[in-house]
Write a protein that holds these residues in place. Structure first.
Motif, PDB file in Angstrom:
ATOM      1  N   HIS A  41       0.937  -1.136   0.106  1.00  0.00           N
ATOM      2  CA  HIS A  41       0.140   0.084  -0.042  1.00  0.00           C
ATOM      3  C   HIS A  41       0.751   1.391  -0.208  1.00  0.00           C
ATOM      4  O   HIS A  41       0.652   2.147  -0.793  1.00  0.00           O
ATOM      5  N   SER A  42       1.820   1.264   0.931  1.00  0.00           N
ATOM      6  CA  SER A  42       2.743   2.588   1.010  1.00  0.00           C
ATOM      7  C   SER A  42       3.494   2.664  -0.277  1.00  0.00           C
ATOM      8  O   SER A  42       3.526   3.912  -0.878  1.00  0.00           O
ATOM      9  N   THR A  43       3.942   1.596  -0.932  1.00  0.00           N
ATOM     10  CA  THR A  43       4.778   1.709  -1.979  1.00  0.00           C
ATOM     11  C   THR A  43       3.970   2.258  -3.245  1.00  0.00           C
ATOM     12  O   THR A  43       4.411   2.951  -4.059  1.00  0.00           O
ATOM     13  N   LEU A  44       2.662   1.602  -3.350  1.00  0.00           N
ATOM     14  CA  LEU A  44       1.858   2.146  -4.387  1.00  0.00           C
ATOM     15  C   LEU A  44       1.522   3.893  -4.217  1.00  0.00           C
ATOM     16  O   LEU A  44       1.560   4.329  -5.302  1.00  0.00           O
ATOM     17  N   GLU A  46       3.686   5.691  -2.971  1.00  0.00           N
ATOM     18  CA  GLU A  46       4.946   6.334  -3.585  1.00  0.00           C
ATOM     19  C   GLU A  46       4.748   6.596  -4.985  1.00  0.00           C
ATOM     20  O   GLU A  46       5.221   7.611  -5.443  1.00  0.00           O
ATOM     21  N   ILE A  47       4.384   5.502  -5.677  1.00  0.00           N
ATOM     22  CA  ILE A  47       4.306   5.567  -7.066  1.00  0.00           C
ATOM     23  C   ILE A  47       3.440   6.714  -7.425  1.00  0.00           C
ATOM     24  O   ILE A  47       3.903   7.388  -8.369  1.00  0.00           O
ATOM     25  N   ILE A  48       2.171   6.576  -7.030  1.00  0.00           N
ATOM     26  CA  ILE A  48       1.354   7.725  -7.177  1.00  0.00           C
ATOM     27  C   ILE A  48       1.902   9.292  -7.149  1.00  0.00           C
ATOM     28  O   ILE A  48       1.629   9.845  -7.951  1.00  0.00           O
ATOM     29  N   CYS A  49       2.525   9.345  -5.955  1.00  0.00           N
ATOM     30  CA  CYS A  49       3.233  10.473  -5.761  1.00  0.00           C
ATOM     31  C   CYS A  49       4.011  11.042  -6.701  1.00  0.00           C
ATOM     32  O   CYS A  49       4.131  12.057  -7.173  1.00  0.00           O
ATOM     33  N   ASP A  50       4.948   9.884  -7.014  1.00  0.00           N
ATOM     34  CA  ASP A  50       5.951  10.025  -8.128  1.00  0.00           C
ATOM     35  C   ASP A  50       5.369  10.455  -9.350  1.00  0.00           C
ATOM     36  O   ASP A  50       5.942  11.136  -9.964  1.00  0.00           O
ATOM     37  N   MET A  51       4.551  10.006  -9.764  1.00  0.00           N
ATOM     38  CA  MET A  51       3.728   9.993 -10.875  1.00  0.00           C
ATOM     39  C   MET A  51       3.081  11.336 -10.896  1.00  0.00           C
ATOM     40  O   MET A  51       3.178  12.235 -12.105  1.00  0.00           O
ATOM     41  N   ASP A  52       2.524  12.006  -9.953  1.00  0.00           N
ATOM     42  CA  ASP A  52       2.203  13.267 -10.039  1.00  0.00           C
ATOM     43  C   ASP A  52       3.195  14.549 -10.176  1.00  0.00           C
ATOM     44  O   ASP A  52       2.965  15.666 -10.539  1.00  0.00           O
ATOM     45  N   ARG A  53       4.497  13.840  -9.773  1.00  0.00           N
ATOM     46  CA  ARG A  53       5.787  14.906 -10.065  1.00  0.00           C
ATOM     47  C   ARG A  53       6.450  14.459 -11.265  1.00  0.00           C
ATOM     48  O   ARG A  53       7.620  14.874 -11.216  1.00  0.00           O
ATOM     49  N   ASP A  54       5.787  13.640 -12.113  1.00  0.00           N
ATOM     50  CA  ASP A  54       6.425  13.312 -13.191  1.00  0.00           C
ATOM     51  C   ASP A  54       7.948  12.606 -12.841  1.00  0.00           C
ATOM     52  O   ASP A  54       9.123  12.774 -13.314  1.00  0.00           O
ATOM     53  N   ASP A  56      10.903   9.610 -12.058  1.00  0.00           N
ATOM     54  CA  ASP A  56      11.973   9.048 -12.977  1.00  0.00           C
ATOM     55  C   ASP A  56      11.125   7.523 -13.318  1.00  0.00           C
ATOM     56  O   ASP A  56      10.901   6.773 -12.291  1.00  0.00           O
ATOM     57  N   PHE A  57      11.201   7.210 -14.317  1.00  0.00           N
ATOM     58  CA  PHE A  57      10.668   6.084 -14.770  1.00  0.00           C
ATOM     59  C   PHE A  57      11.070   4.586 -14.100  1.00  0.00           C
ATOM     60  O   PHE A  57      10.581   3.739 -13.490  1.00  0.00           O
ATOM     61  N   LYS A  58      12.593   5.116 -13.838  1.00  0.00           N
ATOM     62  CA  LYS A  58      13.417   3.707 -13.207  1.00  0.00           C
ATOM     63  C   LYS A  58      12.902   3.508 -11.757  1.00  0.00           C
ATOM     64  O   LYS A  58      12.562   2.439 -11.239  1.00  0.00           O
ATOM     65  N   VAL A  59      12.598   4.635 -10.971  1.00  0.00           N
ATOM     66  CA  VAL A  59      12.358   4.984  -9.633  1.00  0.00           C
ATOM     67  C   VAL A  59      10.807   4.042  -9.596  1.00  0.00           C
ATOM     68  O   VAL A  59      10.346   3.238  -8.651  1.00  0.00           O
ATOM     69  N   LEU A  60      10.059   4.671 -10.547  1.00  0.00           N
ATOM     70  CA  LEU A  60       8.709   3.881 -10.548  1.00  0.00           C
ATOM     71  C   LEU A  60       8.812   2.623 -10.656  1.00  0.00           C
ATOM     72  O   LEU A  60       8.102   1.677 -10.093  1.00  0.00           O
ATOM     73  N   TYR A  61       9.396   2.096 -11.694  1.00  0.00           N
ATOM     74  CA  TYR A  61       9.453   0.608 -12.018  1.00  0.00           C
ATOM     75  C   TYR A  61       9.930  -0.115 -10.923  1.00  0.00           C
ATOM     76  O   TYR A  61       9.740  -1.392 -10.336  1.00  0.00           O
ATOM     77  N   ASP A  62      11.199   0.408 -10.154  1.00  0.00           N
ATOM     78  CA  ASP A  62      11.697  -0.335  -9.040  1.00  0.00           C
ATOM     79  C   ASP A  62      10.699  -0.289  -8.069  1.00  0.00           C
ATOM     80  O   ASP A  62      10.776  -1.516  -7.372  1.00  0.00           O
ATOM     81  N   ASN A  63       9.995   0.534  -7.593  1.00  0.00           N
ATOM     82  CA  ASN A  63       8.901   0.431  -6.709  1.00  0.00           C
ATOM     83  C   ASN A  63       7.945  -0.536  -7.324  1.00  0.00           C
ATOM     84  O   ASN A  63       7.341  -1.199  -6.398  1.00  0.00           O
ATOM     85  N   ALA A  64       7.534  -0.773  -8.388  1.00  0.00           N
ATOM     86  CA  ALA A  64       6.730  -1.550  -8.956  1.00  0.00           C
ATOM     87  C   ALA A  64       7.068  -2.970  -8.853  1.00  0.00           C
ATOM     88  O   ALA A  64       6.115  -3.990  -8.147  1.00  0.00           O
ATOM     89  N   GLU A  65       8.364  -3.241  -8.904  1.00  0.00           N
ATOM     90  CA  GLU A  65       8.661  -4.472  -8.590  1.00  0.00           C
ATOM     91  C   GLU A  65       8.858  -4.733  -7.304  1.00  0.00           C
ATOM     92  O   GLU A  65       8.565  -6.141  -6.896  1.00  0.00           O
ATOM     93  N   ARG A  66       8.847  -3.960  -6.268  1.00  0.00           N
ATOM     94  CA  ARG A  66       8.775  -4.071  -4.870  1.00  0.00           C
ATOM     95  C   ARG A  66       7.310  -4.676  -4.605  1.00  0.00           C
ATOM     96  O   ARG A  66       7.162  -5.738  -3.817  1.00  0.00           O
ATOM     97  N   ILE A  67       6.543  -4.194  -5.225  1.00  0.00           N
ATOM     98  CA  ILE A  67       5.080  -4.348  -5.137  1.00  0.00           C
ATOM     99  C   ILE A  67       4.748  -5.889  -5.789  1.00  0.00           C
ATOM    100  O   ILE A  67       4.305  -6.792  -4.911  1.00  0.00           O
TER     101      ILE A  67
END
Length: 107
Positions: A41-44, A46-54, A56-67
């Motif tokens: 939940h908290s990682t998702l 983070e992804i949503i907040c990072d997306m709102d701030r445009d 970095d894809f690599k950070v988004l994907y790394d967090n997706a992998e954690r989920i």
């Protein structure tokens, strides 16, 4: 009622490859499930907040992998939970075995 409670509290089951008391096993599995769900939940979030701030894809994907890893862990934990249930809810009579068979045939 207290004799049933004392019987189940002393019951041992195998979970995570080790023997432990039933109540401890249930608590351990659910604590692990809650941990993985909370982190997912908290990682998702983070992804949503990072997306709102445009972000970095690599950070988004790394967090997706954690989920994805947490999701695999949760699946494994539910298998452990099924194992506990199968150890404690077993048919002991022909009638009970027939009942279980009828339920499984419906699936």
């Amino acid at each position: 009622m207290s004799s049933i409670a004392s019987t189940t509290s002393a019951m041992s089951v195998s979970v995570f490859g080790e023997e432990m008391e039933l109540n401890d096993a249930v608590d351990k599995v659910f604590k692990s499930i809650q941990h993985a769900v909370n982190h997912s939940h908290s990682t998702l979030r983070e992804i949503i907040c990072d997306m709102d701030r445009d972000g970095d894809f690599k950070v988004l994907y790394d967090n997706a992998e954690r989920i994805f890893d947490f999701s695999d862990e949760i699946s494994s934990l539910f298998k452990e939970l099924k194992g506990i249930i199968n150890q404690i809810v077993k048919p002991s009579t022909a009638e009970e075995r027939e009942y279980v068979k009828s339920i499984k045939n419906k699936k």
